[in-house]
Design a protein around this motif. Structure first.
Motif, PDB file in Angstrom:
ATOM      1  N   UNK A  32     -43.824 -42.517  52.912  1.00 21.55           N
ATOM      2  CA  UNK A  32     -44.130 -43.096  54.216  1.00 21.55           C
ATOM      3  C   UNK A  32     -45.342 -44.028  54.126  1.00 21.55           C
ATOM      4  N   UNK A  33     -46.404 -43.556  53.470  1.00 23.59           N
ATOM      5  CA  UNK A  33     -47.624 -44.356  53.352  1.00 23.59           C
ATOM      6  C   UNK A  33     -47.422 -45.612  52.515  1.00 23.59           C
ATOM      7  N   UNK A  34     -46.647 -45.464  51.446  1.00 22.62           N
ATOM      8  CA  UNK A  34     -46.454 -46.584  50.521  1.00 22.62           C
ATOM      9  C   UNK A  34     -45.225 -47.419  50.848  1.00 22.62           C
ATOM     10  N   UNK A  35     -44.535 -47.008  51.945  1.00 21.90           N
ATOM     11  CA  UNK A  35     -43.336 -47.722  52.385  1.00 21.90           C
ATOM     12  C   UNK A  35     -42.314 -47.846  51.247  1.00 21.90           C
ATOM     13  N   UNK A  36     -42.064 -46.711  50.614  1.00 21.29           N
ATOM     14  CA  UNK A  36     -41.140 -46.665  49.470  1.00 21.29           C
ATOM     15  C   UNK A  36     -39.932 -45.814  49.800  1.00 21.29           C
ATOM     16  N   UNK A  37     -38.825 -46.114  49.175  1.00 20.43           N
ATOM     17  CA  UNK A  37     -37.613 -45.312  49.339  1.00 20.43           C
ATOM     18  C   UNK A  37     -37.802 -43.968  48.649  1.00 20.43           C
ATOM     19  N   UNK A  38     -37.254 -42.911  49.247  1.00 18.37           N
ATOM     20  CA  UNK A  38     -37.400 -41.569  48.671  1.00 18.37           C
ATOM     21  C   UNK A  38     -36.325 -41.261  47.623  1.00 18.37           C
ATOM     22  N   UNK A  39     -35.379 -42.166  47.438  1.00 14.95           N
ATOM     23  CA  UNK A  39     -34.288 -41.946  46.480  1.00 14.95           C
ATOM     24  C   UNK A  39     -34.805 -42.061  45.041  1.00 14.95           C
ATOM     25  N   UNK A  40     -34.632 -41.003  44.286  1.00 16.99           N
ATOM     26  CA  UNK A  40     -35.027 -41.006  42.872  1.00 16.99           C
ATOM     27  C   UNK A  40     -36.518 -41.027  42.625  1.00 16.99           C
ATOM     28  N   UNK A  41     -37.319 -40.729  43.651  1.00 18.31           N
ATOM     29  CA  UNK A  41     -38.777 -40.766  43.516  1.00 18.31           C
ATOM     30  C   UNK A  41     -39.286 -39.581  42.699  1.00 18.31           C
ATOM     31  N   UNK A  42     -40.297 -39.842  41.871  1.00 22.06           N
ATOM     32  CA  UNK A  42     -40.991 -38.751  41.185  1.00 22.06           C
ATOM     33  C   UNK A  42     -42.477 -39.080  41.154  1.00 22.06           C
ATOM     34  N   UNK A  43     -43.275 -38.068  40.831  1.00 21.50           N
ATOM     35  CA  UNK A  43     -44.729 -38.208  40.856  1.00 21.50           C
ATOM     36  C   UNK A  43     -45.298 -37.851  39.488  1.00 21.50           C
ATOM     37  N   UNK A  44     -46.331 -38.587  39.075  1.00 22.76           N
ATOM     38  CA  UNK A  44     -46.990 -38.263  37.803  1.00 22.76           C
ATOM     39  C   UNK A  44     -48.500 -38.340  37.963  1.00 22.76           C
ATOM     40  N   UNK A  45     -49.218 -37.787  36.993  1.00 22.63           N
ATOM     41  CA  UNK A  45     -50.669 -37.858  36.994  1.00 22.63           C
ATOM     42  C   UNK A  45     -51.121 -39.277  36.675  1.00 22.63           C
ATOM     43  N   UNK A  46     -52.123 -39.746  37.383  1.00 19.82           N
ATOM     44  CA  UNK A  46     -52.656 -41.082  37.163  1.00 19.82           C
ATOM     45  C   UNK A  46     -53.230 -41.226  35.764  1.00 19.82           C
ATOM     46  N   UNK A  47     -53.922 -40.189  35.284  1.00 20.01           N
ATOM     47  CA  UNK A  47     -54.691 -40.337  34.045  1.00 20.01           C
ATOM     48  C   UNK A  47     -53.860 -40.372  32.774  1.00 20.01           C
ATOM     49  N   UNK A  48     -52.728 -39.646  32.742  1.00 23.91           N
ATOM     50  CA  UNK A  48     -51.971 -39.638  31.483  1.00 23.91           C
ATOM     51  C   UNK A  48     -50.459 -39.679  31.649  1.00 23.91           C
ATOM     52  N   UNK A  49     -49.967 -39.815  32.882  1.00 24.39           N
ATOM     53  CA  UNK A  49     -48.531 -39.976  33.085  1.00 24.39           C
ATOM     54  C   UNK A  49     -47.717 -38.694  33.088  1.00 24.39           C
ATOM     55  N   UNK A  50     -48.356 -37.529  33.057  1.00 23.06           N
ATOM     56  CA  UNK A  50     -47.619 -36.266  33.078  1.00 23.06           C
ATOM     57  C   UNK A  50     -46.822 -36.140  34.377  1.00 23.06           C
ATOM     58  N   UNK A  51     -45.525 -35.851  34.250  1.00 21.82           N
ATOM     59  CA  UNK A  51     -44.675 -35.707  35.429  1.00 21.82           C
ATOM     60  C   UNK A  51     -45.030 -34.414  36.167  1.00 21.82           C
ATOM     61  N   UNK A  52     -45.177 -34.511  37.478  1.00 21.23           N
ATOM     62  CA  UNK A  52     -45.555 -33.358  38.304  1.00 21.23           C
ATOM     63  C   UNK A  52     -44.300 -32.660  38.817  1.00 21.23           C
TER      64      UNK A  52
END
Length: 342
Positions: free
Chosen positions: A49-69
């Motif tokens: 919502x904040x980033x105005x992005x589609x939720x389809x296929x979204x994933x989150x990772x750590x900023x510092x090293x790219x580890x998938x959350x």
């Protein structure tokens, strides 16, 4: 009685778990937003919502090293962890690396970086950090875009006035190295005892010298103004170590641009054009052995020329990658030579 809401393989205690605070951003925008969430699903929903992005296929990772959350990982993250929301197909060029690339990619930051590195270096006592800052300063003080003596007088300090451009001097530098190899070839005649073999060897040395002269002593290898099929550097003047004689590439990723500044030019003089099949131990002795049985006119001189003076048997290597011991290649050059047609 506790109530749990299933989230994939994880469970979240909705009554006991307090929202965690996070900083979230997209992969292509440095602006960060504060988000409070009790689970990964909620974080993704608010983040989209904040980033105005589609939720389809979204994933989150750590900023510092790219580890998938994952959901389990989410529950163990501390407050104020920096996260990146990635749309389907996007990847994250790890945080600190990303920021460094952003800074180094912008010329307007160069002077600030130089001042900062100098300040940090003046107060730094750790040898490792001093080296890092020293290398950073050397590469930031880059003046490779200019070519003439008048444009970069400091680069030409200590170089004869007859050299008017960087490319001309670098070409001469390479020629000097190749001439040194020719001198070693000539010198071998002194230790040949058999008169006939010595005479034939001298003839071969003269022919090789003429051929090398016609090729301008292969000085094009270091000349960035030459066509890319001839030079060992990029158009800007960057050279990359090709690794030790017995490996395909440099594992240390050594690189240098001697066109950039005087210090880099001097350091580059310690790099070597190393013979894969050794010149003194193998190539020259094989040539002498062949001349004991044949005349100079019967020898495949092009074969020996390539082994002695060209990139076919030469690798440009950083001093660390230059192995000075015997090159154990399991290569019997005498047998190899016999298979080569004249």
């Amino acid at each position: 009685m506790r109530k749990f809401v299933s989230e994939g393989k994880s469970t979240v205690n909705m009554h006991k778990t307090k929202p965690k605070l996070f900083k979230i951003r997209s992969a292509n925008n440095a602006k960060k937003y504060g988000v409070a969430a009790v689970c990964l699903k909620e974080l993704i929903k608010k983040g989209c919502h904040l980033l105005k992005a589609s939720s389809i296929g979204v994933h989150v990772c750590l900023y510092e090293d790219g580890t998938v959350v994952t959901e389990d990982y989410f529950q163990n993250l501390p407050d104020n962890t920096e996260l990146v929301l990635l749309s389907e197909g996007e990847s994250w060029n790890y945080g600190f690396v990303y920021e460094i690339n952003q800074v180094l990619g912008l010329d307007r930051h160069t002077e600030l970086l130089i001042d900062a590195a100098r300040t940090l270096l003046s107060d730094e006592h750790s040898p490792k950090r001093r080296k890092i800052f020293g290398d950073l300063l050397r590469n930031l003080k880059d003046n490779s875009e200019v070519e003439s003596r008048g444009e970069d007088k400091e680069w030409f300090e200590g170089i004869h006035v007859r050299f008017k451009t960087k490319s001309a001097y670098m070409k001469y530098n390479c020629e000097s190295r190749i001439r040194g190899y020719l001198k070693e070839v000539d010198g071998q005649a002194k230790v040949i005892s058999n008169a006939k073999t010595k005479n034939e060897y001298k003839k071969v040395a003269e022919i090789l010298a003429e051929k090398l002269k016609a090729e301008r002593y292969n000085g094009a290898y270091f000349d960035r103004s030459e066509k890319d099929v001839h030079r060992l550097c990029t158009e800007e003047g960057w050279f990359s170590c090709q690794g030790a004689f017995d490996v395909k590439e440099c594992t240390y990723l050594h690189s240098i641009n001697p066109y950039g500044n005087r210090e880099s030019r001097i350091i580059f003089s310690t790099w070597n054009l190393d013979h894969i099949i050794e010149k003194k131990r193998t190539v020259i002795p094989t040539l002498v052995e062949a001349l004991k049985k044949k005349n100079s006119s019967e020898i495949n001189l092009d074969y020996f020329y390539k082994l002695l003076f060209t990139r076919e048997n030469l690798k440009l290597v950083h001093i660390v990658c230059h192995k000075k011991g015997a090159h154990e290649l399991n290569c019997d050059l005498r047998k190899t030579y016999k298979r080569v047609k004249k």
